[in-house]
Design a protein around this motif. Structure first.
Motif, PDB file in Angstrom:
ATOM      1  N   LEU A 154      45.661  46.071  43.133  1.00 55.29           N
ATOM      2  CA  LEU A 154      44.962  45.744  44.387  1.00 55.29           C
ATOM      3  C   LEU A 154      45.484  46.589  45.545  1.00 55.29           C
ATOM      4  CD1 LEU A 154      44.664  41.883  44.634  1.00 55.29           C
ATOM      5  CD2 LEU A 154      42.819  43.543  44.388  1.00 55.29           C
ATOM      6  N   LEU A 155      44.568  47.054  46.383  1.00 58.32           N
ATOM      7  CA  LEU A 155      44.975  47.638  47.651  1.00 58.32           C
ATOM      8  C   LEU A 155      45.298  46.505  48.626  1.00 58.32           C
ATOM      9  CD1 LEU A 155      43.584  50.017  46.174  1.00 58.32           C
ATOM     10  CD2 LEU A 155      42.897  50.860  48.431  1.00 58.32           C
ATOM     11  N   ALA A 156      46.047  46.823  49.681  1.00 58.93           N
ATOM     12  CA  ALA A 156      46.508  45.801  50.627  1.00 58.93           C
ATOM     13  C   ALA A 156      45.339  45.029  51.238  1.00 58.93           C
ATOM     14  CB  ALA A 156      47.328  46.450  51.733  1.00 58.93           C
ATOM     15  N   HIS A 197      40.729  42.690  38.662  1.00 57.46           N
ATOM     16  CA  HIS A 197      42.162  42.540  38.967  1.00 57.46           C
ATOM     17  C   HIS A 197      42.842  41.599  37.968  1.00 57.46           C
ATOM     18  CE1 HIS A 197      45.754  41.347  41.160  1.00 57.46           C
ATOM     19  NE2 HIS A 197      45.293  40.128  41.280  1.00 57.46           N
ATOM     20  N   ALA A 221      48.753  50.980  46.986  1.00 56.88           N
ATOM     21  CA  ALA A 221      48.445  51.151  45.561  1.00 56.88           C
ATOM     22  C   ALA A 221      48.507  52.630  45.192  1.00 56.88           C
ATOM     23  CB  ALA A 221      47.064  50.594  45.241  1.00 56.88           C
TER      24      ALA A 221
END
Lengths: 228, 228, 228, 228, 228, 228
Positions: free
Chosen positions: A36-38, A28, A155
């Motif tokens: 990034l996903l949540a 990241h 994302a």
């Protein structure tokens, strides 16, 4: 109204495996703090780190039919990425689908909804990151899309992009940027080794990163505590 | 606009360690059911109980600069307590900062935001209670406060207060009340041993605590279930 | 204003134990996808599966008095099911109450609120599914109901119904339907064994379940990916 | 175990009324971006702005007894600030209590829990900011504190501090800082008038605030969009 | 697998209309503080109070087919009560269904999911209480139940029960208890008139309800504030 | 690290205005039930419907600097769409920025974070849809992107796409699909008029849509209610 894209181009697995070794936080950072996903995407197991190529699947709320369609499009090294067309926490996925995916070399599941049979999934060694654990069953009535671009947990994911997942969460790397991100991530990691040793010896980050001047300039002041 | 208080008075570590032995639930009861941090503060590890003196740190949203400033103010026995000036779940803290804090004798972290590198933190044995696990990186642009009073997860924390944390959550004890709370907590614990034995033998709480009269007076009635 | 029903009829424990062997997801499917408690009900332990007869208890917010009343109504094989009359996450339950319930043969706790002493509860082997872990103490001032019907985490539960709980969550089965659900669940499980073997051998669900025709009819189309 | 402080010192009402004229956002900026209550505190009416001196009240979950105690301590110009000792959304407050407070010159209510009779409260012109609207009734069994310091919606409030509330939310100003904050807020407001006129005329903030150099220095680049 | 009960017994509309006049908070108190739907059920309009007989409808996630089935079962004076079999916030309901319900004399909608066309619904004067406003469309593929008992927003609702809804939320009254609740509610209201007048005159609740003795007994103490 | 794309191609405003007339729910249906922003995006005003071309802006958490950069890129007919790079509810936007945008012909704001000065914004007639109302101030330290693709409230938005927003929420239409969606939406609307009239006359959807056969086939059964 549903579309399946076949023969999608995937990121080279050598690059994918290199990114797995770096982990989510480093990848990241290396790609400029994006992808990034949540934070609500949590692993159902602890201590597992994987990477793979995104096999994308858009499903309807409460309907897991398209996951069966996705299995046929899978290739070894893929990670299945599932997103519902509207928010839903039903249990789209269990041990039978995992059995099928393992048979086709799929490395894991990223589910922006719910999964079940979690004890079995852990026993089988099939890693999962999910929004919810919920036994609620699903139906098979509505078609959706496979290998089309999706928004998963906030994302944007294209089929064939790289997914990296570990205890910290999940990150997506664009296929066309993956080689460059791997290079930057390795450089970053090499650089951290030296800092870690100095910090472990008790040296302060304030000095290692030379922060004192900028802190003072931005208005930081020190007070000696009055007796109380 | 940022202030660092130096040489803050801390609770005596003998009292601190006594409170650690009691645990969060008992300490919370002993001080009159106050001082708990919000239920969303969860440990990233299981089975760990610690206590320490609060090293307080107020940060800006998405900016972890002040944590580096806080390290310099730490003393052995401290627990770092971080609170953002507005709600944020970014990953303020990872393995490098933990390496630095361990080197200075800090016992753990209470983070009303997010952390990352959680697998490494567990491997290093550095205990953390946090609102979120999220790899999102932070910047270093804005000054904040160190060792000033803060509101962390809904509780008011003064530098030098006692923090106790275990699988049940986190509680703060005021420095000036800590000795008294320890005394009451130990008395409470001694008293529970006897009750535990009687309950384990099958005696009812209704009888041990003599509740039947008050229950009847408040209107409790018993019905024999009709056959069905 | 509070009522305790005595001598409630309970589901036969042989049926109960049969349902435990099937697990939450299978039981839920076998009874027509109903009866699940909300997804926020999570276990404090991992890898435990239990079933028992519901001992229902309605409490006031922040008041755990009626749990003491419920203990007296318990029988071996029961699972205590607690629901507050308005939403609350206080720590209604800890190691002393667990000690008492174990002494009376109660198999576990379903708490639509909060629990504490979670490390002790795990050490004692007393399984718990709960909305929250929170040390906040409760009082003993208000009467409520024991063995009356309750809504717990969105599901309607009658005293004596079957509760099944595992890593996937919690499901309730009506007493009068339990024998039939057990039969259907066993049939379902037998049927899955064959499918599992075929899927493990790489056969596609699309073919095993004969889905291709219906998918095409509902409008699914396949595209070959353009080179990029 | 409950304490009521009498004859608390309050901020001068002339200062209080000056702060009301500025509004929440300006006051918050003028005091260095601190003191805001959490964003979940919402008004039940629209277009109302008030300020007053904090009359603090800590209640037990589901128990509104202490609000009756607080009324006796009120003075004209106060705003009642209520916080439960653990999170609760019950309806602590309705039209009868509002009638009583109006009779004593109290200007409004800040409730970190729930209220009811909201249609009546709007009709009576009694302004309320609250976490929840919920009709759930409360009991009168447990004592708490009046005019002691509390944490309300994440902010620390002392009796006699200034509360300012409008459509944007709620902010607290410490009594000892109120005069200074008023001065700074008025200066801030005067300064904004000129900027507003220039912006309304179409001038860019980039130029008014002279931002272009710093933006370039921090790495901002401009691309002409490729034809598509 | 879907069931529609026809010719359900409904509460007498004279009782229903009597309860409407009392409002949610009073009805809830009059029946012993039970029957409230969760606080997340909010009106899309302001200042409307209705009561009617529950026309219950259980739908699948993302599938509004059964609402069309429910319309046929409606009678003048009904309120449609919709609950999904697993949590969902899709827009199940819009202006066309409202047009249809109005034509059959239905008084409003209680939706434990989402609605859309909210501006039109307000213009049409069709009152709605809902968990969410969301335009997400639904399908018509799965059968469910009409006029069977359901759990809606945490409350158990039988077809023909009374629903009362206003700005404070929604409450359900069992058909067999409705006449008694109406009587108690009216008594309660009559009693409040006198208290309101005394409170408006400045008399304290502490005195009207004679609370001082019990407060002292439970440990309330008064301190005169030290000069500061 | 920040990029601003200039001279982005925008959807023709005639098409945009046509879509505004249809509203969010119809546009969403007309384009195949996609493109909705999350249900948490709520208007700060009631009864307003707008459409415009997306002026996209990605900001850092707690930092609104890039909004000033975005203003310069605006054209009449645009709607500003702001998304933070990690979740944040700070008050990024107030009356000064609105003054500036109005001066440049921008029609409204879609904010996946927080806004303030909401009373002023309503007075000025500048429409806003937002995740939160919160007065918390922001800084100006970090560059981001303007007119690059963003994920806003779960939807993927390209600069120049159409945004439609009303009381039901917000939907995005891709620029290249906008003309086709307008055509389909108008056809849909024409078709609804006839149905509305028939439903208003009391005809059942069951008959208009010819549902009875499919319902029976899927297993719907009718029971006459037993007397009770």
């Amino acid at each position: 109204m549903g579309v399946v894209r076949r023969n999608v181009n995937r990121t080279d697995l050598e690059i994918v495996d290199g990114l797995a070794a770096l982990g989510v936080a480093t990848v990241h950072e290396a790609q400029g703090r994006k992808g990034l996903l949540a934070a609500y995407m949590r692993p159902i197991q602890q201590g597992t780190r994987i990477a793979g190529t995104a096999l994308t699947c858009e499903v309807s709320p409460g309907d897991n039919w398209m996951i069966h369609v996705a299995v046929e499009q899978s290739k070894p090294g893929d990670i299945l990425v599932v997103s519902p067309s509207s928010p839903c926490e039903d249990g789209y996925f269990g041990d039978l689908l995992a059995t099928s995916l393992i048979a086709h070399g799929v490395r894991g599941l990223i589910m922006d909804a719910g999964v079940r049979d979690t004890a079995d999934l852990r026993d089988m060694g099939f890693p999962v990151w999910t929004k919810a654990v919920f036994a609620q069953g699903t139906i098979k009535e509505t078609v959706g899309n496979v290998q089309m671009p999706i928004v998963c947990a906030g994302a944007y994911v294209n089929a064939g992009d790289v997914i990296v997942a570990d205890d910290d969460g999940v990150v997506v790397v664009k296929r066309e940027e993956a080689a460059e991100v791997l290079k930057k991530g390795r450089a970053r990691e090499a650089n951290e080794g030296d800092k870690r040793a100095r910090l472990a010896a008790g040296e302060l980050g304030l000095d290692i990163y030379n922060m004192r001047g900028k802190l003072a300039e931005r208005g930081l002041v020190y007070l000696d505590d009055p007796a109380d």
